[in-house]
Design a protein around this motif. Structure first.
Motif, PDB file in Angstrom:
ATOM      1  N   TRP A  33       0.866  -1.189   0.000  1.00 28.80           N
ATOM      2  CA  TRP A  33       0.000   0.000   0.000  1.00 28.80           C
ATOM      3  C   TRP A  33       0.896   1.230   0.000  1.00 28.80           C
ATOM      4  O   TRP A  33       1.738   1.404   0.869  1.00 28.80           O
ATOM      5  N   ASP A  34       0.706   2.113  -0.988  1.00 27.36           N
ATOM      6  CA  ASP A  34       1.628   3.227  -1.181  1.00 27.36           C
ATOM      7  C   ASP A  34       1.278   4.446  -0.337  1.00 27.36           C
ATOM      8  O   ASP A  34       2.161   5.206   0.059  1.00 27.36           O
ATOM      9  N   ASP A  35       0.023   4.666  -0.096  1.00 28.41           N
ATOM     10  CA  ASP A  35      -0.400   5.879   0.602  1.00 28.41           C
ATOM     11  C   ASP A  35      -0.101   5.742   2.098  1.00 28.41           C
ATOM     12  O   ASP A  35      -0.757   4.991   2.822  1.00 28.41           O
ATOM     13  N   GLU A  36       0.930   6.469   2.543  1.00 25.77           N
ATOM     14  CA  GLU A  36       1.335   6.366   3.946  1.00 25.77           C
ATOM     15  C   GLU A  36       0.434   7.177   4.861  1.00 25.77           C
ATOM     16  O   GLU A  36       0.256   6.840   6.033  1.00 25.77           O
ATOM     17  N   GLU A  37      -0.100   8.270   4.361  1.00 27.75           N
ATOM     18  CA  GLU A  37      -0.907   9.153   5.203  1.00 27.75           C
ATOM     19  C   GLU A  37      -2.355   8.681   5.310  1.00 27.75           C
ATOM     20  O   GLU A  37      -3.046   9.019   6.270  1.00 27.75           O
ATOM     21  N   LYS A  38      -2.820   7.907   4.342  1.00 29.38           N
ATOM     22  CA  LYS A  38      -4.192   7.427   4.349  1.00 29.38           C
ATOM     23  C   LYS A  38      -4.182   5.905   4.394  1.00 29.38           C
ATOM     24  O   LYS A  38      -4.076   5.249   3.359  1.00 29.38           O
ATOM     25  N   PRO A  39      -4.243   5.327   5.571  1.00 33.86           N
ATOM     26  CA  PRO A  39      -4.255   3.867   5.662  1.00 33.86           C
ATOM     27  C   PRO A  39      -5.523   3.299   5.061  1.00 33.86           C
ATOM     28  O   PRO A  39      -6.552   3.982   4.977  1.00 33.86           O
ATOM     29  N   PRO A  40      -5.494   2.053   4.612  1.00 33.45           N
ATOM     30  CA  PRO A  40      -6.679   1.467   3.958  1.00 33.45           C
ATOM     31  C   PRO A  40      -7.825   1.295   4.955  1.00 33.45           C
ATOM     32  O   PRO A  40      -7.632   0.969   6.123  1.00 33.45           O
ATOM     33  N   GLN A  41      -9.021   1.527   4.450  1.00 31.48           N
ATOM     34  CA  GLN A  41     -10.240   1.358   5.245  1.00 31.48           C
ATOM     35  C   GLN A  41     -11.173   0.440   4.472  1.00 31.48           C
ATOM     36  O   GLN A  41     -12.067   0.886   3.747  1.00 31.48           O
ATOM     37  N   PRO A  42     -10.970  -0.884   4.582  1.00 27.41           N
ATOM     38  CA  PRO A  42     -11.838  -1.796   3.814  1.00 27.41           C
ATOM     39  C   PRO A  42     -13.282  -1.741   4.309  1.00 27.41           C
ATOM     40  O   PRO A  42     -13.552  -1.592   5.505  1.00 27.41           O
ATOM     41  N   GLU A  43     -14.188  -1.848   3.355  1.00 28.77           N
ATOM     42  CA  GLU A  43     -15.600  -1.845   3.706  1.00 28.77           C
ATOM     43  C   GLU A  43     -16.009  -3.191   4.293  1.00 28.77           C
ATOM     44  O   GLU A  43     -15.235  -4.151   4.301  1.00 28.77           O
ATOM     45  N   GLU A  44     -17.217  -3.235   4.801  1.00 28.39           N
ATOM     46  CA  GLU A  44     -17.714  -4.462   5.429  1.00 28.39           C
ATOM     47  C   GLU A  44     -17.832  -5.570   4.382  1.00 28.39           C
ATOM     48  O   GLU A  44     -18.439  -5.394   3.324  1.00 28.39           O
ATOM     49  N   GLY A  45     -17.220  -6.695   4.682  1.00 25.12           N
ATOM     50  CA  GLY A  45     -17.209  -7.807   3.751  1.00 25.12           C
ATOM     51  C   GLY A  45     -16.058  -7.783   2.775  1.00 25.12           C
ATOM     52  O   GLY A  45     -15.823  -8.762   2.068  1.00 25.12           O
ATOM     53  N   GLU A  46     -15.308  -6.679   2.720  1.00 26.33           N
ATOM     54  CA  GLU A  46     -14.170  -6.575   1.823  1.00 26.33           C
ATOM     55  C   GLU A  46     -12.905  -7.074   2.527  1.00 26.33           C
ATOM     56  O   GLU A  46     -12.735  -6.901   3.733  1.00 26.33           O
ATOM     57  N   ILE A  47     -12.022  -7.699   1.766  1.00 28.05           N
ATOM     58  CA  ILE A  47     -10.773  -8.247   2.304  1.00 28.05           C
ATOM     59  C   ILE A  47      -9.613  -7.435   1.754  1.00 28.05           C
ATOM     60  O   ILE A  47      -9.505  -7.221   0.537  1.00 28.05           O
ATOM     61  N   PHE A  48      -8.761  -6.967   2.656  1.00 25.80           N
ATOM     62  CA  PHE A  48      -7.573  -6.225   2.249  1.00 25.80           C
ATOM     63  C   PHE A  48      -6.347  -7.102   2.523  1.00 25.80           C
ATOM     64  O   PHE A  48      -6.145  -7.569   3.642  1.00 25.80           O
ATOM     65  N   LYS A  49      -5.533  -7.297   1.496  1.00 23.98           N
ATOM     66  CA  LYS A  49      -4.362  -8.173   1.601  1.00 23.98           C
ATOM     67  C   LYS A  49      -3.114  -7.364   1.939  1.00 23.98           C
ATOM     68  O   LYS A  49      -2.845  -6.336   1.304  1.00 23.98           O
ATOM     69  N   ILE A  50      -2.384  -7.828   2.927  1.00 29.53           N
ATOM     70  CA  ILE A  50      -1.139  -7.185   3.372  1.00 29.53           C
ATOM     71  C   ILE A  50       0.020  -8.111   3.021  1.00 29.53           C
ATOM     72  O   ILE A  50      -0.027  -9.300   3.301  1.00 29.53           O
ATOM     73  N   PRO A  51       1.070  -7.578   2.380  1.00 26.89           N
ATOM     74  CA  PRO A  51       2.208  -8.449   2.017  1.00 26.89           C
ATOM     75  C   PRO A  51       2.942  -8.964   3.251  1.00 26.89           C
ATOM     76  O   PRO A  51       3.290  -8.206   4.150  1.00 26.89           O
ATOM     77  N   GLY A  52       3.161 -10.246   3.302  1.00 23.49           N
ATOM     78  CA  GLY A  52       3.842 -10.882   4.423  1.00 23.49           C
ATOM     79  C   GLY A  52       3.628 -12.373   4.371  1.00 23.49           C
ATOM     80  O   GLY A  52       2.953 -12.901   3.471  1.00 23.49           O
TER      81      GLY A  52
END
Length: 857
Positions: free
Chosen positions: A336-355
C-alpha cells in the motif's frame, strides 16, 4: 593571488560560505592571507581595480606553456556550490523535457531518479527549489495524459512500457510528499515562480549520537533522554507518523552500519502508539523480521530473549489477524503506497497485506533447532531451552488454524503454506512416544480459544491416540501435496508405526511406497530421515523377535561404519578422507538435536546380536561340508570376529562388542548357556521397553541357533540322533526341536530324515571323500580361479588392439577363443563362468529381505 580574487569577484562574494565549499584547505588559507592584505592596503587595491582584470589572470597562470590558451578559453568564472547544483538540476529537468517530446520513458525514469537524489542531498533550505516543484507537477500531468492515451501506450516497446509502469509509482509516491507546494503551483503558476528574497535557514549538522539530554518536563520516561533522528531533531512517535518511521527502517534494512537494536526499540515504541489493526500488523511484521536479522552467519543462533520476544509478537500478530478478519497476510499482496491514508476496507471486503505467517513459523522453528544444536545436551540449559518447544508447537497449531480459516471462509488460496505448517507440526511429533504426543496436543489446544477449531485435525481428536493424529495429518499431505513434503510425511508415518511396535504396517508401507528406488535423488535432509526410518524399522523387527528382517533392515546403515554421519548425529571424519571447511560446516548444520537421536550403542548392539545369530550357524554349515558355498551375511561382524579370534589373550568383556564376540565364540563351541549369559549381561537392553521380555526372546533365539549350529557341526559324526537328547541338551520342548529339524530338512540344510515313530533323526551318508580328494578339489578350484583371473587381465590389456585377424576371424577365435580349449577356457568359457557371478549376486538379493534398502515381502 589576491589581485586575481579581487579583480574577478567582489569583497562580499570572496567572504561568502559558498566559495569556501569550492576550494581545498590550502586555497582557503591563501584566500585568508589575501583578505588580510586587502584590509591593510585598501587604497592601493582601489587604484589597481582597472588593471586587475588583465594582470590577475596572467599572474595566476604564470609559468604556463603558452598564452594562447587564455585567449581560447576566455575569462574564467568561478561558481558557487549552490549555482553548480542549480545548473545540474536545470540540466536534468531539461533532459526530462526533451525525453517527453519523444516519449522516451526510460530516460525520463533515469533522470527522475537522479534529480531526486541531487535535490535531497543538496537542499539546505527548509523549502524545495520551485523549479523542482514545477518539474514534478508537469511530469505528473504529462504522465497522466500518456496513460489515458491507450493508442500510444500500445505502440510502446517493452522497455518503454516497463519504464512507464515503474515511474507511475515513483511519481505518485514522490509527489505525495509535496502535495501542498504542487497545489499552490497549479493554482497560480506565475505567482508561485516569483523568487522570494528570504534568508536561507541553514540545516543543522548531523549528530552522530542517537540520544541527547532533554529536560525532565519534556520527557517523562527514558531517564531524561529522547531518541534523536537526522538533523538532531527529537523523534516523536504518533499514530500518524508510524508509517514514515517504518519506511525509513525498512529502507535501511540490510545496509551496513545499521543499528538494528535501535531500530527494534523504535518499532517497540511504534507498536505501543499503534491504534488501528493495520498499523499493528505492519509494525509487527517489520519488528519480527528485524529480530531475525540480528542473527548473522550459520555458526550463530538467536538469543533466548530475542526468540521469546519474536514468538510473543507472533502470537500478538495472530491475535490481531483473528480479531480483524478484513485484513489478511499473504505473500502475493501488493504494498500500500499511501502512507498518510491507511486502507479502510468496507464491510465484507478483504484487504491483503504483504507478508508470510508460515515463514515466521519456519524461522522460529529453525532458530530453536539451531540453538539446540549449539547447546551442550548434558546441561540444564538444554532442558530449559527444550521447554520452549511446547509454546512453539502451540504457535504452529495457531498458524494452521489461521490458514485454514483463510482457505475456508475467505477463499484465499493458502494450500502451499498450509502444507508447510502441517509438515512442521509432523516434524515435532513423529519421533515421540504416544503419551508425550497426547500431552503436547492437550496443552496446545488449552492455550487456544475454544471458538477456533480445525477441520483437518479437530479439537475432539486431541484426546485420541497419537497414531490417529499422525494418520490424519499424513493423509492430508498425501492428498494435497506432490512435492518432497509428501515423501517426508510418508517417512514420518512409517517411523511412527515402527516406534510403536507396528512392524508389519511399517514394512508394508515402506515397500508399497517404493521410496528406496529414488531416495538417492532426494535432498540430504530427506535422505537422513529415510536412514532414520530404516533403522527404526530394524529395531522394531528386533523387538518383535524377527532376527532376519531386523538384520537385513539395519545392514544397509550399520554395515557402512558411518552411523553418525548417515543418521546426522555427529561428524565422523574417515581416514584418508579430505573434507573442506565448507563441507564440514554444512555437515554440522544438518545435525539433529540431541533429543531426536537414536541410541547408536543400542543400534550397534542389536545389529551385532542379529548378525551373530545368523552368521554362527552359517559358518558352522560351511565348515562341516566343503560343498556348501560360503555366503557372507555381515562383513562387519566377520571382521570383528576374525580380529577377536586373532587375539592371544582374551580378557573379560568390557564393552558391548566384547560381550557379543565372546557370546559368538561360546555359541560356536556349543555353549549356549554361556552365550546367553553374556548377551544378558549387556546393560544397554535396559533402555528398551520391557527389557526382560527382550532378554527372554534372545535366550530362546540363542537356544534355537545353538541347536542348528550343533547339527551343522556334528551331523557327519552321527548315524541317528534322538530328539529327546537334543531336548535335554538345549532345554527346548520336543515340539520345538521337531519343528526346527523339520525346517532344516525341508530347506536341504542337512541330509537327514525324521523318524517320528522312534522320535529320532536318521542322517543319510553320501559318498564320503577322502582327505586327499578334498584337497585335490580345493586345489582345482583355486587353479581355475587363477586361470580365469589371468585371462581377464590379458583381455583388458589387449582390449585396445585390433579386433579382427587376417581373414576376418575375430581375435582370439578358433576353437572356443583364446587358448583353443573348446569353449570352457576360451571367450565363450569365460562368458559362461562370468555369467555365474551375477547369478550368485541376484540369488543373494533374492534371499535377503531388503533389496536396495527395501525389505522383501
Amino acid at each position: 593571488m589576491s589581485r586575481f580574487f579581487h579583480g574577478g569577484l567582489s569583497d562580499s562574494e570572496s567572504s561568502s560560505s559558498d566559495e569556501e565549499e569550492l576550494y581545498s584547505e590550502a586555497e582557503e588559507s591563501e584566500s585568508e592571507e589575501s583578505s588580510s592584505e586587502e584590509e591593510g592596503s585598501a587604497e592601493e587595491e582601489e587604484a589597481e581595480d582597472e588593471d586587475s582584470d588583465e594582470e590577475g589572470g596572467s599572474r595566476f597562470l604564470r609559468g604556463a606553456e603558452s598564452d594562447d590558451s587564455d585567449d581560447e578559453e576566455g575569462k574564467r568564472t568561478v561558481k558557487s556550490a549552490k549555482d553548480k547544483r542549480q545548473d545540474e538540476i536545470e540540466g536534468m529537468i531539461k533532459a526530462i523535457e526533451n525525453a517527453q517530446k519523444i516519449n522516451d520513458w526510460v530516460t525520463i525514469s533515469a533522470e527522475f531518479d537522479k534529480l531526486n537524489r541531487v535535490v535531497q542531498k543538496g537542499t539546505q533550505s527548509a523549502t524545495m527549489p520551485k523549479i523542482y516543484i514545477k518539474s514534478i507537477a508537469e511530469l505528473e500531468d504529462f504522465m497522466n495524459d500518456t496513460v489515458k492515451d491507450k493508442v500510444a501506450t500500445k505502440k510502446m516497446n517493452a522497455a518503454n512500457a516497463r519504464a512507464l509502469n515503474a515511474i507511475k509509482q515513483k511519481v505518485k509516491r514522490n509527489n505525495r510528499t509535496y502535495e501542498t507546494e504542487i497545489e499552490a503551483y497549479r493554482k497560480d503558476k506565475d505567482a508561485f515562480m516569483v523568487e522570494e528574497e528570504a534568508t536561507e535557514t541553514v540545516k543543522p549538522k548531523r549528530l552522530k549520537s542517537v540520544a541527547r539530554s532533554v529536560a525532565p518536563e519534556d520527557e517523562d520516561n527514558d531517564d531524561g533522554f529522547a531518541t534523536v533522528g537526522r538533523g538532531g531533531k527529537t523523534l516523536t512517535f504518533t499514530p500518524e507518523s508510524i508509517f514514515k518511521h517504518l519506511k525509513v527502517i525498512i529502507e535501511s534494512r540490510g545496509k551496513k552500519n545499521t543499528d538494528r537494536n535501535e531500530q527494534i526499540k523504535i518499532m517497540e515504541k511504534l507498536l505501543e502508539v499503534a491504534q488501528s489493526s493495520y498499523q499493528k500488523i505492519k509494525v509487527l511484521l517489520a519488528l519480527i523480521s528485524t529480530r531475525f536479522d540480528l542473527t548473522t552467519g550459520a555458526q550463530s543462533y538467536m538469543s533466548n530473549e530475542q526468540w521469546k520476544a519474536a514468538e510473543k509478537e507472533f502470537n500478538v500478530l495472530v491475535d490481531v489477524l483473528e480479531a480483524s478478519p478484513q485484513f489478511v497476510v499473504v505473500e502475493t499482496a501488493e504494498e500500500w503506497d499511501d502512507e498518510e491514508k491507511p486502507p479502510q476496507p468496507e464491510e465484507g471486503e478483504i484487504f491483503k497485506i504483504p507478508g508470510s505467517v508460515v515463514s515466521i513459523v519456519d524461522r522460529l522453528d529453525d532458530e530453536l533447532t539451531r540453538s539446540l544444536q549449539h547447546i551442550d545436551p548434558h546441561t540444564t540449559e538444554y532442558i530449559e531451552r527444550l521447554s520452549d518447544e511446547g509454546t512453539l508447537y502451540t504457535s504452529i497449531l495457531r498458524s494452521q488454524l489461521y490458514l485454514e480459516r483463510l482457505h475456508r471462509e475467505q477463499g484465499v488460496s493458502s494450500e502451499e503454506a498450509l502444507n508447510r505448517v502441517i509438515m512442521r507440526r509432523l516434524d515435532h511429533v513423529y519421533f515421540k512416544p504416544e503419551q508425550v504426543i497426547k500431552t503436547g496436543e492437550e496443552n496446545a489446544w488449552k492455550a487456544i480459544d475454544t471458538k477456533f477449531d480445525s477441520v483437518i485435525s479437530p479439537r475432539s481428536k486431541a484426546t485420541g491416540s497419537a497414531s490417529d493424529l499422525l494418520h490424519v495429518l499424513c493423509t492430508y499431505l498425501y492428498q494435497h501435496d506432490a512435492t518432497v513434503l509428501r515423501t517426508r510425511a510418508m517417512l514420518c508415518h512409517i517411523y511412527h508405526y515402527a516406534l510403536h511396535n507396528q512392524f508389519f504396517k511399517a514394512r508394508d508401507m515402506l515397500l508399497m511406497s517404493h521410496l528406496q528406488e529414488n531416495i538417492h535423488s532426494a535432498d540430504v535432509s530427506t535422505q537422513i530421515m529415510y536412514n532414520r526410518t530404516l533403522v527404526q524399522v530394524g529395531l522394531c523387527a528386533f523387538r518383535a523377535g524377527l532376527i532376519y528382517e531386523a538384520q537385513t533392515a539395519m545392514q544397509e546403515i550399520c554395515g557402512t561404519g558411518r552411523l553418525k554421519e548417515l543418521l546426522a548425529q555427529g561428524v565422523q571424519i574417515q581416514r584418508y578422507m579430505q573434507v573442506t571447511p565448507e563441507q564440514e560446516r554444512l555437515e554440522r548444520q544438518r545435525q539433529l538435536p540431541f533429543h531426536q537421536h537414536i541410541n547408536l550403542e543400542l543400534l550397534e548392539c542389536a545389529y551385532l546380536t542379529c548378525s551373530m545369530l545368523l552368521e554362527i550357524p552359517a559358518l558352522a554349515a560351511s565348515g562341516s561340508s566343503p560343498d556348501v558355498k560360503k555366503r557372507v551375511i555381515s562383513k562387519t561382524f566377520r571382521r570383528m570376529l576374525e580380529y577377536h579370534e586373532r587375539q592371544i589373550f582374551t580378557g573379560p568383556p568390557e564393552n558391548t562388542r566384547d560381550h557379543v564376540m565372546q557370546a559368538a565364540k561360546a555359541l560356536a563351541a556349543g555353549e549356549w548357556k554361556k552365550s546367553s549369559e553374556l548377551i544378558h549381561a549387556i546393560k544397554i537392553w535396559d533402555l528398551l521397553p520391557e527389557p526382560q521380555k527382550i532378554k527372554d526372546m534372545l535366550s530362546e533365539k540363542v537356544q534355537e541357533e545353538g541347536l542348528r549350529t550343533y547339527l551343522f557341526t556334528y551331523a557327519p559324526f552321527y548315524d541317528t540322533l534322538s530328539l529327546d537328547r537334543l531336548t535335554e541338551m538345549f532345554d527346548l520342548s520336543t515340539r520345538k526341536v521337531s519343528a526346527l529339524v523339520s525346517k532344516m530338512i525341508a530347506h536341504e540344510e542337512i541330509a537327514a530324515a525324521l523318524d517320528q515313530v522312534n522320535n529320532a533323526i536318521i542322517f543319510r551318508k553320501g559318498v564320503e571323500l577322502s582327505r586327499l580328494q578334498t584337497l585335490a578339489l580345493t586345489l582345482a578350484d583355486k587353479a581355475s580361479g587363477l586361470t580365469e583371473m589371468n585371462e581377464r587381465f590379458l583381455e583388458q590389456k589387449t582390449q585396445g588392439q585390433g579386433g579382427f585377424q587376417e581373414g576376418g576371424a575375430p581375435r582370439g577365435g578358433g576353437r572356443g577363443g583364446r587358448g583353443g580349449r573348446g569353449g570352457r577356457r576360451g571367450r565363450g568359457g569365460r562368458g559362461d563362468s562370468g555369467e555365474q557371478r551375477p547369478q550368485r549376486s541376484v540369488q543373494f538379493q533374492q534371499q535377503s529381505g531388503f533389496h536396495g534398502g527395501a525389505m522383501k515381502t
